[in-house]
Motif scaffolding. Structure first.
Motif, PDB file in Angstrom:
ATOM      1  N   THR A 160       5.339 -74.843 -40.148  1.00 10.38           N
ATOM      2  CA  THR A 160       5.338 -76.290 -39.918  1.00 10.38           C
ATOM      3  C   THR A 160       4.753 -76.625 -38.551  1.00 10.38           C
ATOM      4  N   PRO A 161       3.923 -77.663 -38.467  1.00  4.83           N
ATOM      5  CA  PRO A 161       3.391 -78.081 -37.167  1.00  4.83           C
ATOM      6  C   PRO A 161       4.349 -78.984 -36.392  1.00  4.83           C
ATOM      7  N   ASN A 162       5.532 -79.262 -36.970  1.00  6.28           N
ATOM      8  CA  ASN A 162       6.486 -80.196 -36.351  1.00  6.28           C
ATOM      9  C   ASN A 162       7.565 -79.493 -35.542  1.00  6.28           C
ATOM     10  N   GLY A 163       7.268 -78.269 -35.063  1.00  6.57           N
ATOM     11  CA  GLY A 163       8.249 -77.534 -34.275  1.00  6.57           C
ATOM     12  C   GLY A 163       8.777 -78.300 -33.082  1.00  6.57           C
ATOM     13  N   PRO A 164       7.917 -78.960 -32.276  1.00  7.96           N
ATOM     14  CA  PRO A 164       8.430 -79.715 -31.126  1.00  7.96           C
ATOM     15  C   PRO A 164       9.379 -80.843 -31.521  1.00  7.96           C
ATOM     16  N   VAL A 165       9.130 -81.491 -32.662  1.00  9.50           N
ATOM     17  CA  VAL A 165      10.010 -82.578 -33.115  1.00  9.50           C
ATOM     18  C   VAL A 165      11.389 -82.029 -33.453  1.00  9.50           C
ATOM     19  N   TYR A 166      11.427 -80.907 -34.193  1.00  9.54           N
ATOM     20  CA  TYR A 166      12.717 -80.301 -34.534  1.00  9.54           C
ATOM     21  C   TYR A 166      13.426 -79.784 -33.289  1.00  9.54           C
ATOM     22  N   ALA A 167      12.667 -79.280 -32.320  1.00 14.51           N
ATOM     23  CA  ALA A 167      13.272 -78.805 -31.077  1.00 14.51           C
ATOM     24  C   ALA A 167      13.950 -79.956 -30.339  1.00 14.51           C
ATOM     25  N   CYS A 168      13.274 -81.087 -30.254  1.00 13.51           N
ATOM     26  CA  CYS A 168      13.869 -82.252 -29.584  1.00 13.51           C
ATOM     27  C   CYS A 168      15.102 -82.749 -30.327  1.00 13.51           C
ATOM     28  N   ALA A 169      15.030 -82.763 -31.665  1.00 15.83           N
ATOM     29  CA  ALA A 169      16.189 -83.184 -32.458  1.00 15.83           C
ATOM     30  C   ALA A 169      17.382 -82.272 -32.185  1.00 15.83           C
ATOM     31  N   ALA A 170      17.122 -80.954 -32.087  1.00 12.16           N
ATOM     32  CA  ALA A 170      18.207 -80.006 -31.819  1.00 12.16           C
ATOM     33  C   ALA A 170      18.824 -80.245 -30.450  1.00 12.16           C
ATOM     34  N   MET A 171      17.980 -80.534 -29.445  1.00  9.10           N
ATOM     35  CA  MET A 171      18.493 -80.741 -28.090  1.00  9.10           C
ATOM     36  C   MET A 171      19.221 -82.076 -27.946  1.00  9.10           C
ATOM     37  N   ILE A 172      19.007 -82.995 -28.870  1.00  8.93           N
ATOM     38  CA  ILE A 172      19.741 -84.264 -28.871  1.00  8.93           C
ATOM     39  C   ILE A 172      21.060 -84.132 -29.633  1.00  8.93           C
ATOM     40  N   ILE A 173      21.013 -83.485 -30.793  1.00  9.92           N
ATOM     41  CA  ILE A 173      22.205 -83.347 -31.635  1.00  9.92           C
ATOM     42  C   ILE A 173      23.246 -82.442 -30.983  1.00  9.92           C
ATOM     43  N   SER A 174      22.804 -81.351 -30.354  1.00  9.44           N
ATOM     44  CA  SER A 174      23.751 -80.377 -29.796  1.00  9.44           C
ATOM     45  C   SER A 174      24.707 -80.973 -28.765  1.00  9.44           C
ATOM     46  N   PRO A 175      24.263 -81.705 -27.737  1.00  9.00           N
ATOM     47  CA  PRO A 175      25.230 -82.266 -26.782  1.00  9.00           C
ATOM     48  C   PRO A 175      26.163 -83.303 -27.392  1.00  9.00           C
ATOM     49  N   ILE A 176      25.663 -84.055 -28.368  1.00  5.61           N
ATOM     50  CA  ILE A 176      26.539 -85.022 -29.046  1.00  5.61           C
ATOM     51  C   ILE A 176      27.683 -84.297 -29.728  1.00  5.61           C
ATOM     52  N   LEU A 177      27.364 -83.206 -30.431  1.00  5.91           N
ATOM     53  CA  LEU A 177      28.406 -82.428 -31.107  1.00  5.91           C
ATOM     54  C   LEU A 177      29.352 -81.790 -30.100  1.00  5.91           C
ATOM     55  N   CYS A 178      28.823 -81.289 -29.011  1.00  8.74           N
ATOM     56  CA  CYS A 178      29.672 -80.675 -27.986  1.00  8.74           C
ATOM     57  C   CYS A 178      30.744 -81.647 -27.494  1.00  8.74           C
ATOM     58  N   VAL A 179      30.319 -82.852 -27.175  1.00  4.51           N
ATOM     59  CA  VAL A 179      31.250 -83.835 -26.613  1.00  4.51           C
ATOM     60  C   VAL A 179      32.242 -84.331 -27.664  1.00  4.51           C
ATOM     61  N   LEU A 180      31.748 -84.731 -28.839  1.00  2.00           N
ATOM     62  CA  LEU A 180      32.626 -85.300 -29.861  1.00  2.00           C
ATOM     63  C   LEU A 180      33.653 -84.291 -30.358  1.00  2.00           C
ATOM     64  N   VAL A 181      33.206 -83.073 -30.660  1.00  2.58           N
ATOM     65  CA  VAL A 181      34.141 -82.065 -31.183  1.00  2.58           C
ATOM     66  C   VAL A 181      35.106 -81.612 -30.095  1.00  2.58           C
ATOM     67  N   SER A 182      34.668 -81.544 -28.851  1.00  4.82           N
ATOM     68  CA  SER A 182      35.580 -81.185 -27.759  1.00  4.82           C
ATOM     69  C   SER A 182      36.698 -82.215 -27.625  1.00  4.82           C
ATOM     70  N   LEU A 183      36.343 -83.497 -27.673  1.00  8.90           N
ATOM     71  CA  LEU A 183      37.357 -84.544 -27.583  1.00  8.90           C
ATOM     72  C   LEU A 183      38.315 -84.492 -28.762  1.00  8.90           C
ATOM     73  N   LEU A 184      37.764 -84.263 -29.955  1.00 13.48           N
ATOM     74  CA  LEU A 184      38.608 -84.176 -31.153  1.00 13.48           C
ATOM     75  C   LEU A 184      39.557 -82.991 -31.073  1.00 13.48           C
ATOM     76  N   ALA A 185      39.027 -81.821 -30.686  1.00 10.08           N
ATOM     77  CA  ALA A 185      39.854 -80.612 -30.617  1.00 10.08           C
ATOM     78  C   ALA A 185      40.950 -80.760 -29.569  1.00 10.08           C
ATOM     79  N   SER A 186      40.644 -81.402 -28.461  1.00 10.81           N
ATOM     80  CA  SER A 186      41.646 -81.608 -27.418  1.00 10.81           C
ATOM     81  C   SER A 186      42.727 -82.584 -27.884  1.00 10.81           C
ATOM     82  N   ARG A 187      42.299 -83.642 -28.560  1.00 10.05           N
ATOM     83  CA  ARG A 187      43.257 -84.652 -29.002  1.00 10.05           C
ATOM     84  C   ARG A 187      44.195 -84.103 -30.073  1.00 10.05           C
ATOM     85  N   LEU A 188      43.658 -83.235 -30.942  1.00 12.43           N
ATOM     86  CA  LEU A 188      44.465 -82.665 -32.022  1.00 12.43           C
ATOM     87  C   LEU A 188      45.170 -81.377 -31.614  1.00 12.43           C
TER      88      LEU A 188
END
Length: 522
Positions: free
Chosen positions: A450-478
Motif C-alpha cells: 500500500t502507498p498509504n503507509g504514512p497515513v496509517y502511521a499517523c493514524a496509529a500515533m493519534i489513536i495510541s495516546p488516546i487509548l493510553c489515557v482513556l484506558v488508564s483512567l478507566l482502569a484506575s477508576r475501576l
C-alpha cells in the motif's frame, strides 16, 4: 585521474577513518553497559550529531526527498523544516532531559527495560523486544535500497557490491566498538554530512537545469501552477501532511533515536544538544528536501527510468558535479547510511540479548557473554536487512511501514510516562496494541504494497495516546490490578528500587507487588 579512481580514493579515505574509530573504541567496550550506552558520558556535539546521523540516511536523501519533490514540488521543503522543528528541536526539548534522568537513575539500557520498570510487565518487555527486532529490519533494508540506487547511477557499480560496502562498514563499527564506536563514527559522519550537503546545495542550484536560486524557484513555481500543484489537491495535501507528521513525530517513538538520550552526560549537554541537533536538521534535512524540490526542472513530467528512487541519483548525475564532489556525495550517503544502519542494528540486537536472552531465557549469562552475543546478532541483523532489501518495495513505503508500526506502538506509552504518573499498565497495553494494529493490519492486508503507509502511521500515533489515557483512567477508576500506579519509578534510585525487591527489577528479585490502596466500596 579518472572519475572512478577519484571516487574510490575518497571512499577509501572514509573507510580508514571508520576503521580507526572502531579500533580506538574497541578497548573501552568490554561490558554490556559500555557496549550499549558508552558509559553515559557523551557530550552535546557527539550526542546531537549521533542523533542526526541516525535520523537522516540515504533513505531521506534518495527516497523521501526525491519522492516528495516529485509529488509536492517546492512544498516538499516543508517536510525538511518539519523534521527540524518537530523531529529535532521539539523532540529534544520534550524528551531528552527526562529520558536521560530516568535512564541514568535506574540504569536503564533499552526501551523494553523502561517499559518493564515503569509498568511492571515482563510480557510488555518481551512483546516490545520482538516488535523492535522484526520491524526495524525493513527500516534497515530501506537504507540499503537508498544507497544502491545512487551508487549504480553515479559510480556504475553493481547493487550487490554497494550493499556489501555498507554492510561491511556497519559490521566493523558495531563489532569493534559498539555504542562508543558509533558515537565517534557518527561525529565524523555528521561533519561529512554537513559539509557535503552545503556544497551539494550550491552545486545543484548553479547547475544549468536550475540556473540559480531565484530562477529555479520562479521556474518551479510556474511549473506547479501549470500542473495543479499550487495549491495542492486535497489528496496530495493529505499525503504531504502525513509525511511531515510521520517523519517528524515518528522519530519520538523509534528506539534507536530515543537511545541517543541515554548516554548524554548531564542537563547542560542536553541544552547544548537541542541547538546543535536543530541546526544539523535544518541544514541536512532542509537541504535534502530543497534539492529534491527541483526535480521537475531536470525531468519535466516524465519520471526517470527506475522510478522515484532514481530521481535524486539522476539529478546529481546530470548536474555536472566534479569527480571529487561526486566522491564526497557518495561518502556522504555511505556515512549517513552506515550510521543509521549501525544505530538500528545496535538497538534491535542489544535488546534481544539483554532483554530476551539474559532477562528472560538465560538470566545467569555473564555481561561479557551478552556483549559477544550482541555482536553476533548484529551480523545476523545486517545480513537479514540485505535479504529484505531485495524485496521489490519502494524506499518510501518500506520505511513508512517500519516507522508506523514501531512508533504507533511505542511512542505514547513511552512519552506519556515521562510526564504523567497516572498512566498505568492497562493503558499502556491498550495504547501499544492499538497503535501496533492500526499501522500493521492495513499494511499486512495489502501484502506490504500500500502507498498509504504514512497515513496509517499517523493514524496509529493519534489513536495510541488516546487509548493510553482513556484506558488508564478507566482502569484506575475501576481499581483493576493493571491500573495500579507506580510512583517509585519517578523518585527512587536503582539501589532503593532493588531494595524494594519488586518482581520486575533488573536484579530479578522475586517478591510481592507494592501494596495498592484498598478497594473503594460502593
Amino acid at each position: 585521474m579518472s572519475k572512478e579512481t577519484t571516487i574510490w580514493l575518497v571512499i577509501a579515505a572514509y573507510v580508514v577513518l571508520m576503521v580507526g574509530a572502531g579500533l580506538i573504541s574497541s578497548k573501552s567496550s568490554r561490558g554490556m553497559a559500555a557496549f550499549t550506552v558508552g558509559g553515559r558520558n557523551a557530550g552535546a556535539w557527539i550526542s546531537a550529531l549521533s542523533y542526526g546521523t541516525a535520523y537522516f540516511s540515504a533513505v531521506m536523501f534518495v527516497g523521501y526527498s526525491g519522492s516528495s519533490g516529485w509529488s509536492f514540488g517546492l512544498w516538499s521543503v516543508l517536510v525538511g523544516l518539519g523534521n527540524a522543528v518537530f523531529g529535532s528541536l521539539l523532540a529534544w526539548l520534550v524528551l531528552a532531559r527526562r529520558t536521560r534522568e530516568i535512564t541514568h537513575r535506574l540504569h536503564i539500557k533499552s526501551m523494553p527495560q523502561l517499559f518493564e520498570m515503569r509498568y511492571g510487565s515482563r510480557n510488555m518487555k518481551i512483546f516490545s523486544c520482538i516488535v523492535m527486532f522484526l520491524f526495524l529490519l525493513p527500516y534497515s533494508a530501506s537504507v540499503y535500497k537508498g544507497l544502491t540506487s545512487i551508487c549504480s547511477i553515479l559510480l556504475g557499480i553493481d547493487e550487490t557490491v554497494c550493499m556489501i560496502i555498507i554492510a561491511v562498514m556497519s559490521a566493523l563499527v558495531l563489532i569493534l566498538g559498539g555504542y562508543a564506536a558509533t558515537l565517534k563514527a557518527d561525529f565524523i559522519q555528521g561533519i561529512i554530512m554537513m559539509v557535503g550537503v552545503a556544497v551539494l546545495i550550491v552545486m545543484v542550484v548553479i547547475s544549468p537545469q536550475v540556473g540559480g536560486l531565484s530562477s529555479g524557484v520562479s521556474r518551479m513555481a510556474e511549473y506547479m501552477q501549470q500542473n495543479n500543484m499550487a495549491p495542492l489537491p486535497s489528496g496530495e495535501a493529505l499525503a504531504l501532511v502525513s509525511t511531515i507528521l510521520m517523519t517528524s513525530f515518528g522519530t519520538w517513538g523509534l528506539p534507536q533515536m530515543v537511545h541517543k538520550y541515554y548516554g548524554i552526560r548531564d542537563d547542560r549537554e542536553v541544552r547544548r544538544g537541542v541547538v546543535i541537533s536543530t541546526f544539523f536538521a535544518v541544514l541536512v534535512s532542509g537541504g535534502g528536501y530543497f534539492i529534491g524540490s527541483f526535480s521537475h526542472l531536470f525531468f519535466g513530467s516524465e519520471l526517470p527510468q527506475g522510478g522515484k528512487d532514481y530521481i535524486i541519483p539522476n539529478m546529481l548525475n546530470q548536474a555536472g558535479l566534479p569527480n571529487l564532489l561526486i566522491g564526497v556525495v557518495l561518502v556522504l550517503l555511505i556515512s549517513a547510511s552506515v550510521s543509521t544502519l549501525a544505530s538500528i542494528a545496535l538497538t534491535a540486537c542489544s535488546t534481544v540479548s539483554m532483554d530476551l536472552v539474559r532477562g528472560w531465557w538465560k538470566p545467569k549469562i555473564t555481561d561479557e557473554s551478552t556483549a559477544r552475543l550482541t555482536r553476533v546478532l548484529c551480523l545476523v541483523f545486517v545480513a537479514g536487512s540485505y535479504l529484505i532489501a531485495n524485496y521489490p518495495t519502494p524506499i518510501l513505503e518500506m520505511m513508512s511501514y517500519s516507522w508506523g508500526i514501531i512508533s504507533g506502538a511505542f511512542l505514547a506509552p513511552y512519552a506519556i510516562s515521562l510526564y504523567w504518573k497516572g498512566i498505568n499498565r492497562a493503558g499502556a497495553w491498550a495504547g501499544m496494541l492499538g497503535g501496533f494494529l492500526t499501522a500493521f493490519v492495513p499494511a499486512a492486508a495489502s501484502g506490504f504494497t500500500t502507498p498509504n503507509g504514512p497515513v496509517y502511521a499517523c493514524a496509529a500515533m493519534i489513536i495510541s495516546p488516546i487509548l493510553c489515557v482513556l484506558v488508564s483512567l478507566l482502569a484506575s477508576r475501576l481499581h483493576w490490578k493493571s491500573g495500579a500506579p507506580n510512583p517509585d519509578f519517578y523518585t527512587l534510585s536503582i539501589e532503593e528500587w532493588r531494595q524494594g525487591r519488586r518482581p520486575w527489577t533488573p536484579a530479578g528479585a522475586q517478591a510481592p507487588q507494592t501494596p495498592r490502596p484498598p478497594r473503594r466500596e460502593g
